[in-house]
Each structure stands twice: as C-alpha cells, then as structure tokens.
Design a protein around this motif. Structure first.
Motif, PDB file in Angstrom:
ATOM      1  N   GLU A  87      72.721   1.662  -8.903  1.00 17.58           N
ATOM      2  CA  GLU A  87      72.336   2.684  -9.878  1.00 17.58           C
ATOM      3  C   GLU A  87      73.467   3.096 -10.813  1.00 17.58           C
ATOM      4  N   ARG A  88      74.710   2.764 -10.442  1.00 18.18           N
ATOM      5  CA  ARG A  88      75.850   3.147 -11.280  1.00 18.18           C
ATOM      6  C   ARG A  88      76.979   2.137 -11.073  1.00 18.18           C
ATOM      7  N   ALA A  89      77.875   2.050 -12.019  1.00 16.64           N
ATOM      8  CA  ALA A  89      78.960   1.073 -11.955  1.00 16.64           C
ATOM      9  C   ALA A  89      79.824   1.279 -10.708  1.00 16.64           C
ATOM     10  N   ALA A  90      79.962   2.525 -10.261  1.00 14.21           N
ATOM     11  CA  ALA A  90      80.782   2.806  -9.076  1.00 14.21           C
ATOM     12  C   ALA A  90      80.233   2.106  -7.831  1.00 14.21           C
ATOM     13  N   ASP A  91      78.936   1.774  -7.826  1.00 15.69           N
ATOM     14  CA  ASP A  91      78.353   1.047  -6.699  1.00 15.69           C
ATOM     15  C   ASP A  91      78.956  -0.350  -6.566  1.00 15.69           C
ATOM     16  N   TYR A  92      79.597  -0.832  -7.620  1.00 13.62           N
ATOM     17  CA  TYR A  92      80.138  -2.188  -7.653  1.00 13.62           C
ATOM     18  C   TYR A  92      81.673  -2.222  -7.656  1.00 13.62           C
ATOM     19  N   ARG A  93      82.301  -1.065  -7.436  1.00 14.63           N
ATOM     20  CA  ARG A  93      83.762  -1.000  -7.478  1.00 14.63           C
ATOM     21  C   ARG A  93      84.372  -2.029  -6.542  1.00 14.63           C
TER      22      ARG A  93
END
Length: 191
Positions: A87-93
């Motif tokens: 749902e957000r870029a932070a999910d892929y950090r």
C-alpha cells in the motif's frame, strides 16, 4: 520456522530458530536454499510474507555481498509477484532507495519489475526523475515492461529528449505500454 541469514550473530539472529551465518562463497548455496523455500511456500501468503521479510533483510544488510544482494533481489521478484500489492513505498524498504542508485538499480528491478501495484509504478517514476544515462534507460525499460499506464506522461516527455538513446527507449516503452495516450505520444515524438 524462523531463519536468520546474517554474517553476524545479531539480536535478530538470536530469536530465530535457525541462524545461517554467511561466509564468502556461500551466497549461491543460500540463494538456492531460498529458491527451494519459495517453491515450498507455494501460494501460502503467510510463508511468502515471511520470505519477503527475510529477502528484504538481506538487501538492507550492509555487509551482504553484491552477489548475495543480487541473488536476494532475483528471488524476491516472484515472491512480490505472488503477494498482494503493497500500500505504500515503505512496505518495500529498501527497494525505493536501490532504484535511485545507479549501481543497485538492477537489484531492485529484479525484485520489483513483476510486483503488482501503482505504488511500485510510482517508485519507478520517482527514481526516473532523478536518473540519467544508462540508469535512466534501465528505468524506462522497466516501466515499459510493467506496462505502467501512469508512466505515459513522463515517457512522452522523454520520447522528445535530446539524447537519442533515451528518446528511443521511451518510444519503445510507450509502444509496450500501449493504449490511446501512449500511441498519441509515440506519434507526437516520431512526427
């Protein structure tokens, strides 16, 4: 079963059921083991989510070799493709930061190119704004491969770029994306 893959016995390695300390030359063995885990996980979301966490941890680890991080990115691709979109870029950090780094961009591409979702498209577009040269072309090609309709305005601009390699890549990506807006951008750029 929780497995920690880390060259050092860190605090997170202590809570794991199994600790795998990497030594020089073991990257391929670990990558193959992760491949077997991915196959064994099948479509089990809980297992795939755990594998995603392990592979992202390898990418975040400063002491992991380039080959080890590349293998983790390669194995992460099918895992992300099988999971629901984040749902957000932070999910892929740390993948957004890797996309912005010319040296590490290909590692992130291996992981993200087949991952679903508008958030991933936006990560590629954000990195594209800051990229130049071969790095930029790599991101353009990835957006084309993803058939990212949201990328059409940026690709349309790049199709008119003064650098012929960039313009050619953008026209090719627009052709792959397809659709009315992409077709119009190709016609505009190629006159």
């Amino acid at each position: 079963m929780r497995t920690a893959i880390d060259p050092r016995r860190t605090s997170s390695a202590r809570w794991a059921d199994t600790w795998v300390g990497l030594d020089v030359g073991t990257d391929i063995v670990v990558a193959n083991a992760m491949g077997r885990e991915i196959i064994a996980a099948g479509k089990d979301t809980a297992k795939l989510t755990a594998l995603r966490g392990s592979l992202l941890a390898v990418l975040r680890h400063r002491d992991a070799s380039f080959a080890g991080r590349q293998a983790a990115g390669h194995r992460l691709g099918p895992v992300l493709a099988a999971l629901p979109a984040g749902e957000r870029a932070a999910d892929y950090r740390p993948l957004p930061a890797l996309l912005e780094d010319p040296r590490d961009c290909e590692i992130a591409r291996l992981a993200l190119e087949s991952a679903p979702g508008a958030v991933v498209d936006q990560m590629f577009l954000s990195a594209l704004e800051k990229a130049s040269g071969p790095h930029r072309i790599s991101l353009i090609n990835a957006l084309g491969s993803r058939r990212a309709a949201a990328a059409v305005p940026a690709l349309a601009q790049l199709a008119k770029d003064g650098d012929s390699a960039t313009a050619l890549a953008a026209v090719g990506a627009l052709g792959t994306v397809g659709g009315t807006a992409a077709d119009a951008a190709v016609k505009s750029a190629t006159g």
